[in-house]
Scaffold this motif. Structure first.
Motif, PDB file in Angstrom:
ATOM      1  N   GLY A 119     -26.455 -32.654 -76.879  1.00  0.00           N
ATOM      2  CA  GLY A 119     -27.165 -31.869 -78.067  1.00  0.00           C
ATOM      3  C   GLY A 119     -27.025 -32.896 -79.071  1.00  0.00           C
ATOM      4  N   PHE A 120     -26.204 -33.999 -79.370  1.00  0.00           N
ATOM      5  CA  PHE A 120     -26.235 -34.963 -80.357  1.00  0.00           C
ATOM      6  C   PHE A 120     -27.314 -35.854 -80.161  1.00  0.00           C
ATOM      7  CE2 PHE A 120     -21.153 -34.295 -81.035  1.00  0.00           C
ATOM      8  CZ  PHE A 120     -21.603 -33.179 -81.760  1.00  0.00           C
ATOM      9  N   ASP A 121     -27.366 -36.272 -79.018  1.00  0.00           N
ATOM     10  CA  ASP A 121     -28.599 -37.486 -78.724  1.00  0.00           C
ATOM     11  C   ASP A 121     -29.866 -36.383 -78.892  1.00  0.00           C
ATOM     12  OD1 ASP A 121     -26.587 -38.970 -77.885  1.00  0.00           O
ATOM     13  OD2 ASP A 121     -26.829 -38.547 -75.517  1.00  0.00           O
ATOM     14  N   ASP A 122     -30.149 -35.278 -78.725  1.00  0.00           N
ATOM     15  CA  ASP A 122     -31.238 -34.665 -78.859  1.00  0.00           C
ATOM     16  C   ASP A 122     -31.316 -34.453 -80.432  1.00  0.00           C
ATOM     17  OD1 ASP A 122     -31.766 -34.449 -76.179  1.00  0.00           O
ATOM     18  OD2 ASP A 122     -31.058 -32.325 -76.042  1.00  0.00           O
ATOM     19  N   LEU A 123     -30.744 -34.361 -80.989  1.00  0.00           N
ATOM     20  CA  LEU A 123     -30.596 -34.082 -82.650  1.00  0.00           C
ATOM     21  C   LEU A 123     -31.064 -35.178 -83.360  1.00  0.00           C
ATOM     22  CD1 LEU A 123     -29.967 -32.482 -85.095  1.00  0.00           C
ATOM     23  CD2 LEU A 123     -27.680 -33.597 -85.135  1.00  0.00           C
ATOM     24  N   TRP A 124     -30.852 -36.727 -82.787  1.00  0.00           N
ATOM     25  CA  TRP A 124     -31.035 -37.804 -83.402  1.00  0.00           C
ATOM     26  C   TRP A 124     -32.694 -38.278 -82.807  1.00  0.00           C
ATOM     27  CZ3 TRP A 124     -29.034 -38.841 -87.713  1.00  0.00           C
ATOM     28  CH2 TRP A 124     -27.588 -38.341 -88.102  1.00  0.00           C
ATOM     29  N   ASP A 125     -33.148 -37.686 -81.728  1.00  0.00           N
ATOM     30  CA  ASP A 125     -34.246 -37.960 -81.215  1.00  0.00           C
ATOM     31  C   ASP A 125     -35.436 -37.281 -81.911  1.00  0.00           C
ATOM     32  OD1 ASP A 125     -36.549 -38.572 -79.519  1.00  0.00           O
ATOM     33  OD2 ASP A 125     -35.732 -37.567 -77.955  1.00  0.00           O
ATOM     34  N   PRO A 126     -36.249 -38.028 -82.911  1.00  0.00           N
ATOM     35  CA  PRO A 126     -37.248 -37.269 -83.604  1.00  0.00           C
ATOM     36  C   PRO A 126     -38.476 -36.664 -82.734  1.00  0.00           C
ATOM     37  CG  PRO A 126     -37.651 -39.719 -83.663  1.00  0.00           C
ATOM     38  CD  PRO A 126     -36.434 -39.385 -82.791  1.00  0.00           C
ATOM     39  N   GLN A 127     -38.619 -36.966 -81.406  1.00  0.00           N
ATOM     40  CA  GLN A 127     -39.490 -36.511 -80.576  1.00  0.00           C
ATOM     41  C   GLN A 127     -38.970 -35.170 -79.997  1.00  0.00           C
ATOM     42  OE1 GLN A 127     -42.507 -37.754 -80.478  1.00  0.00           O
ATOM     43  NE2 GLN A 127     -41.783 -39.569 -81.735  1.00  0.00           N
ATOM     44  N   HIS A 128     -37.684 -34.608 -80.203  1.00  0.00           N
ATOM     45  CA  HIS A 128     -37.157 -33.677 -79.520  1.00  0.00           C
ATOM     46  C   HIS A 128     -37.386 -32.314 -80.567  1.00  0.00           C
ATOM     47  CE1 HIS A 128     -34.090 -30.866 -77.626  1.00  0.00           C
ATOM     48  NE2 HIS A 128     -34.518 -31.423 -76.621  1.00  0.00           N
ATOM     49  N   ALA A 129     -38.065 -31.493 -80.175  1.00  0.00           N
ATOM     50  CA  ALA A 129     -38.153 -30.283 -80.926  1.00  0.00           C
ATOM     51  C   ALA A 129     -37.047 -29.193 -81.010  1.00  0.00           C
ATOM     52  CB  ALA A 129     -39.587 -29.558 -80.815  1.00  0.00           C
ATOM     53  N   GLY A 130     -36.625 -28.965 -79.904  1.00  0.00           N
ATOM     54  CA  GLY A 130     -35.443 -28.000 -80.017  1.00  0.00           C
ATOM     55  C   GLY A 130     -34.042 -28.565 -79.455  1.00  0.00           C
ATOM     56  N   ASN A 131     -33.480 -27.866 -79.661  1.00  0.00           N
ATOM     57  CA  ASN A 131     -31.749 -28.352 -79.287  1.00  0.00           C
ATOM     58  C   ASN A 131     -31.014 -27.220 -79.112  1.00  0.00           C
ATOM     59  OD1 ASN A 131     -29.770 -30.342 -79.183  1.00  0.00           O
ATOM     60  ND2 ASN A 131     -29.756 -30.938 -81.379  1.00  0.00           N
ATOM     61  N   SER A 132     -31.295 -26.704 -77.909  1.00  0.00           N
ATOM     62  CA  SER A 132     -30.499 -25.573 -77.440  1.00  0.00           C
ATOM     63  C   SER A 132     -29.036 -25.663 -77.216  1.00  0.00           C
ATOM     64  CB  SER A 132     -31.201 -24.767 -76.176  1.00  0.00           C
ATOM     65  OG  SER A 132     -31.202 -26.019 -75.105  1.00  0.00           O
ATOM     66  N   SER A 133     -28.644 -26.938 -76.637  1.00  0.00           N
ATOM     67  CA  SER A 133     -27.167 -26.886 -76.221  1.00  0.00           C
ATOM     68  C   SER A 133     -26.383 -27.191 -77.577  1.00  0.00           C
ATOM     69  CB  SER A 133     -26.897 -28.243 -75.308  1.00  0.00           C
ATOM     70  OG  SER A 133     -27.468 -29.417 -76.131  1.00  0.00           O
ATOM     71  N   LEU A 134     -26.746 -27.836 -78.638  1.00  0.00           N
ATOM     72  CA  LEU A 134     -26.054 -28.001 -79.748  1.00  0.00           C
ATOM     73  C   LEU A 134     -26.264 -26.674 -80.727  1.00  0.00           C
ATOM     74  CD1 LEU A 134     -24.686 -29.625 -82.008  1.00  0.00           C
ATOM     75  CD2 LEU A 134     -26.847 -30.275 -82.811  1.00  0.00           C
ATOM     76  N   ASN A 135     -27.347 -25.758 -80.612  1.00  0.00           N
ATOM     77  CA  ASN A 135     -27.256 -24.702 -81.388  1.00  0.00           C
ATOM     78  C   ASN A 135     -26.281 -23.770 -80.916  1.00  0.00           C
ATOM     79  OD1 ASN A 135     -31.042 -24.925 -81.390  1.00  0.00           O
ATOM     80  ND2 ASN A 135     -29.492 -25.731 -82.680  1.00  0.00           N
ATOM     81  N   THR A 136     -25.851 -23.816 -79.287  1.00  0.00           N
ATOM     82  CA  THR A 136     -25.148 -22.757 -78.860  1.00  0.00           C
ATOM     83  C   THR A 136     -23.524 -23.189 -79.580  1.00  0.00           C
ATOM     84  OG1 THR A 136     -26.332 -22.832 -76.657  1.00  0.00           O
ATOM     85  CG2 THR A 136     -23.869 -22.271 -76.718  1.00  0.00           C
ATOM     86  N   TYR A 137     -23.491 -24.435 -79.438  1.00  0.00           N
ATOM     87  CA  TYR A 137     -22.021 -25.160 -80.116  1.00  0.00           C
ATOM     88  C   TYR A 137     -21.887 -24.494 -81.412  1.00  0.00           C
ATOM     89  CZ  TYR A 137     -20.701 -27.290 -75.831  1.00  0.00           C
ATOM     90  OH  TYR A 137     -20.126 -27.757 -74.710  1.00  0.00           O
ATOM     91  N   GLU A 138     -23.251 -24.762 -82.235  1.00  0.00           N
ATOM     92  CA  GLU A 138     -22.943 -24.392 -83.611  1.00  0.00           C
ATOM     93  C   GLU A 138     -22.770 -22.838 -83.876  1.00  0.00           C
ATOM     94  OE1 GLU A 138     -26.492 -27.586 -85.310  1.00  0.00           O
ATOM     95  OE2 GLU A 138     -26.863 -25.486 -84.504  1.00  0.00           O
ATOM     96  N   GLN A 139     -23.464 -22.093 -82.936  1.00  0.00           N
ATOM     97  CA  GLN A 139     -23.174 -20.538 -83.266  1.00  0.00           C
ATOM     98  C   GLN A 139     -21.631 -20.197 -82.801  1.00  0.00           C
ATOM     99  OE1 GLN A 139     -25.929 -18.015 -80.888  1.00  0.00           O
ATOM    100  NE2 GLN A 139     -24.774 -16.155 -81.303  1.00  0.00           N
ATOM    101  N   TRP A 140     -21.129 -21.063 -81.853  1.00  0.00           N
ATOM    102  CA  TRP A 140     -19.667 -20.590 -81.422  1.00  0.00           C
ATOM    103  C   TRP A 140     -18.668 -21.300 -82.151  1.00  0.00           C
ATOM    104  CZ3 TRP A 140     -16.885 -24.358 -77.657  1.00  0.00           C
ATOM    105  CH2 TRP A 140     -15.835 -23.824 -77.354  1.00  0.00           C
TER     106      TRP A 140
END
Length: 231
Positions: A119-140
């Protein structure tokens, strides 16, 4: 020597009872850990080895209780062989618990689950539009981004609703400001704190029990040798 042996028996009996109580607490901790996993499953967070840790805690607690009972039986029968076996079992349990403690301590300080790292890797990737794994941790965990909510701002990404309380970002006070990396480590530290304290308590008690058992075995041997000598 007889008074010394009797005193050692009393001490070992008390230590066995304390170990049994510690084993019960370890079983309770394992059961509590299993129950706490239900909250993770509700939000879709994967198990991070906590279920295995909980089962191992319950099994270890059962073994400690059985070892304590075995020690009491050895005391009642006044058997040197059983007492020696009891001392060996206590040392083995001490080593096993130290290994568990070391693994748990290291995990609570440095380990991050693969899904969160991704999720952290996807966050720093400018080409990545979604981040479902990190979003799950954020909600939890009620966190946002890796370091803080500013991660999204610096990367020119829209704040996800998972960064807000009750998924409502219309109110500024609902925004989670703490980063998920720190929040996850705090979560692990809080969960393992009781286990670490209980482990130290049991390890010290088992060490005292093994030493007392060795002294008692030597005392019994000397007493029997003296009886045979005078007879």
């Amino acid at each position: 020597m007889y008074c010394s042996s009797r005193l050692l028996r009393y001490i070992l009996c008390v230590i066995s009872v304390i170990c049994a109580v510690g084993g019960c607490l370890l079983i309770w901790y394992g059961a509590w850990l299993l129950e706490s996993l239900e909250d993770q499953q509700r939000v879709g967070v994967l198990d991070h080895g906590e279920q295995l840790a909980a089962v191992l805690c319950i099994l270890l607690g059962c073994v400690i209780i059985l070892t304590s009972i075995f020690g009491c039986v050895a005391l009642g029968r006044d058997s040197r062989t059983m007492l020696i076996c009891h001392a060996v079992l206590l040392v083995v349990l001490l080593v096993v618990q130290f290994v568990f403690f070391s693994i748990s301590f290291a995990a609570s300080r440095d380990t991050l689950p693969d899904t969160l790292r991704q999720g952290f890797d996807d966050l720093w990737d400018p080409q990545h539009a979604g981040n479902s794994s990190l979003n799950t941790y954020e909600q939890w965990l009620h966190c946002c981004g890796r370091n803080s909510a500013e991660d999204y701002i610096h990367l020119d990404k829209e704040l996800p609703v998972s960064c807000c309380l009750d998924l409502d970002c219309t109110k500024p006070l609902n925004l989670f400001m703490t980063g998920c990396e720190l929040q996850f480590k705090d979560y692990l530290s809080a969960k393992t704190a009781n286990f670490h304290s209980l482990s130290w308590f049991l390890m010290l008690t088992e060490f005292a029990g093994s030493v007392t058992t060795c002294y008692l075995v030597d005392s019994i041997r000397n007493h029997r040798d003296r009886v045979r000598f005078y007879n």
